[in-house]
Design an enzyme around this catalytic site. Structure first.
Site, short mmCIF file in Angstrom:
data_model
loop_
_atom_site.label_atom_id
_atom_site.label_comp_id
_atom_site.label_asym_id
_atom_site.label_seq_id
_atom_site.Cartn_x
_atom_site.Cartn_y
_atom_site.Cartn_z
N TYR A 175 -2.01 -1.96 -10.82
CA TYR A 175 -2.05 -2.01 -9.49
C TYR A 175 -1.57 -3.22 -8.70
O TYR A 175 -0.66 -3.02 -7.50
CB TYR A 175 -3.77 -2.09 -8.98
CG TYR A 175 -3.82 -2.02 -7.49
CD1 TYR A 175 -3.62 -0.96 -6.62
CD2 TYR A 175 -4.21 -3.29 -6.63
CE1 TYR A 175 -3.79 -0.83 -5.08
CE2 TYR A 175 -4.46 -3.25 -5.40
CZ TYR A 175 -4.17 -1.90 -4.62
OH TYR A 175 -4.44 -2.13 -3.35
N SER B 285 0.75 -1.17 0.05
CA SER B 285 -0.03 0.05 0.18
C SER B 285 0.90 1.06 0.05
O SER B 285 0.26 2.35 -0.18
CB SER B 285 -0.92 -0.03 1.28
OG SER B 285 -2.18 -0.45 0.86
N TYR C 167 -4.73 3.59 7.48
CA TYR C 167 -6.29 2.83 7.19
C TYR C 167 -7.13 3.63 8.37
O TYR C 167 -7.01 4.48 8.83
CB TYR C 167 -6.11 1.47 7.29
CG TYR C 167 -4.90 0.73 6.43
CD1 TYR C 167 -4.71 1.20 5.14
CD2 TYR C 167 -4.08 -0.24 7.06
CE1 TYR C 167 -4.06 0.57 4.37
CE2 TYR C 167 -3.03 -0.72 6.35
CZ TYR C 167 -3.06 -0.35 5.02
OH TYR C 167 -1.87 -0.90 4.52
N LYS D 158 0.74 3.40 -2.99
CA LYS D 158 -0.34 4.39 -2.99
C LYS D 158 -0.21 5.97 -2.98
O LYS D 158 -0.64 6.67 -3.81
CB LYS D 158 -1.38 4.20 -1.98
CG LYS D 158 -2.07 2.75 -2.21
CD LYS D 158 -2.87 2.54 -1.10
CE LYS D 158 -3.93 1.00 -1.37
NZ LYS D 158 -3.92 0.05 -0.53
N VAL E 260 1.05 -3.87 3.68
CA VAL E 260 0.80 -5.24 4.33
C VAL E 260 1.82 -6.22 4.12
O VAL E 260 2.04 -7.26 4.75
CB VAL E 260 -0.54 -5.85 3.80
CG1 VAL E 260 -1.85 -5.45 4.31
CG2 VAL E 260 -0.66 -6.22 2.30
#
Ligand code: GLN
Length: 305
Positions: A189, A61, A241, A64, A259
């Site tokens: 992605y 992530s 998150y 991102k 993760v």
């Protein structure tokens, strides 16, 4: 600084036992849950490290942050935020519920899966390879490291088990918010999440954000200052998150987790921090990494608040 980092790693290593590797991407189970490492770079380019700082892992992530920066570079901030909001969700990173519940159907923010699938779709390029190359080239510059590549094994594992991400993308396609070829967007992605690096790479990327987009090692400006500001604000509100609020209260540093066990943190005008600890808590954040960065923030008084 080296002594402090060694002590903090030793004190917090034990928490790895309380977490779990991310089993929903089977290739991530190959990591050692007891690993813990940290790397710090200051804005003059001085570097400090301790523990398992040179173990490789996938960015997940944390990519991102890169797709947000590139989407803004290619489209301008207004066009990007027409397609994705900047509000925390209070939900898990792969939650679907907000997509249907919101009036607009826009993903809530670029730091959750739906939002990053959107920003990846906004990166210009004739095909997946060209877009991926832009992501890799960007990372090579901000890490001062040419050895940045996709881990094929993790990529194939993500692709095979990525049903939830497919659901998010097809849902956004069905409501008309996501444009383009869904399978290609997902492929990009999955590949960007599978980019392999280490804590030093994250620390260097973090210090570039801390330094308003200027590379400390050669003075070259590679990210506009206003883009750094946007990115750091969204990292504070959404980067961890549904633990972002707690992280802001306890640690107080713009950060983003993945993760794969990585955490990138950026202390404005001071430090970039990279952490690796693959055992995760129930929200998907590095369990020992969170403890380590909390202690570091307390010791060095790093909270921006
Ligand atoms: N590749 C992972 C996923 O899409 C990234 C999630 C994460 O790091 N939180 O599920």
């Amino acid at each position: 600084m080296f002594n402090l980092l060694n002590t903090l790693v030793e004190n917090n290593k034990k928490y790895g036992k309380e977490g779990k590797l991310a089993a929903y991407i089977p290739a991530l189970l190959e990591a050692n849950p007891n690993d813990l490492g940290i790397y710090i770079v200051d804005t003059r380019g001085k570097e400090y490290f301790a523990g398992d700082y040179n173990k490789k892992f996938t960015i997940q992530s944390i990519s991102k942050v890169v797709s947000l920066i590139l989407a803004i570079k290619d489209n301008g901030r207004e066009n990007v935020f027409k397609k994705v909001d900047v509000e925390p969700t209070g939900m898990g990173f792969n939650s679907i519920v907000n997509l249907e519940a919101s009036d607009t159907g826009k993903p809530y923010n670029p730091m959750i899966n739906a939002g990053a699938i959107m920003t990846s779709s906004l990166i210009d390029g004739k095909d997946v390879e060209e877009r991926l190359k832009k992501i890799l080239d960007f990372l090579k510059i901000v890490t001062n490291n040419n050895d940045i590549y996709v881990n094929e094994n993790v990529y194939l594992s993500e692709k095979e088990t990525g049903s939830r991400n497919r659901a998010l993308a097809y849902f956004m396609k069905s409501t008309g918010v996501l444009d383009g070829d869904v399978e290609e967007i997902l492929d990009l992605y999955f590949k960007q999440c599978s980019i392999e690096l280490d804590a030093r790479d994250l620390a260097r990327f973090g210090v570039v954000l801390a330094n308003d987009g200027v590379l400390p090692w050669n003075g070259r400006k590679v990210i506009p200052k206003d883009v750094c500001r946007i990115v750091k604000s969204i990292m504070v509100t959404c980067g961890m998150y549904d633990a972002s609020g707690e992280f802001a209260v306890n640690v107080g540093i713009p950060a983003k987790s993945g993760v794969g066990g990585g955490i990138i943190a950026t202390v404005p005008r001071q430090y970039g921090i990279g952490i690796y600890g693959p055992a995760l808590d129930e929200k998907g954040n590095s369990i020992a990494g969170l403890k380590l960065i909390k202690d570091l923030s307390d010791e060095l008084d790093l909270s921006i608040f």
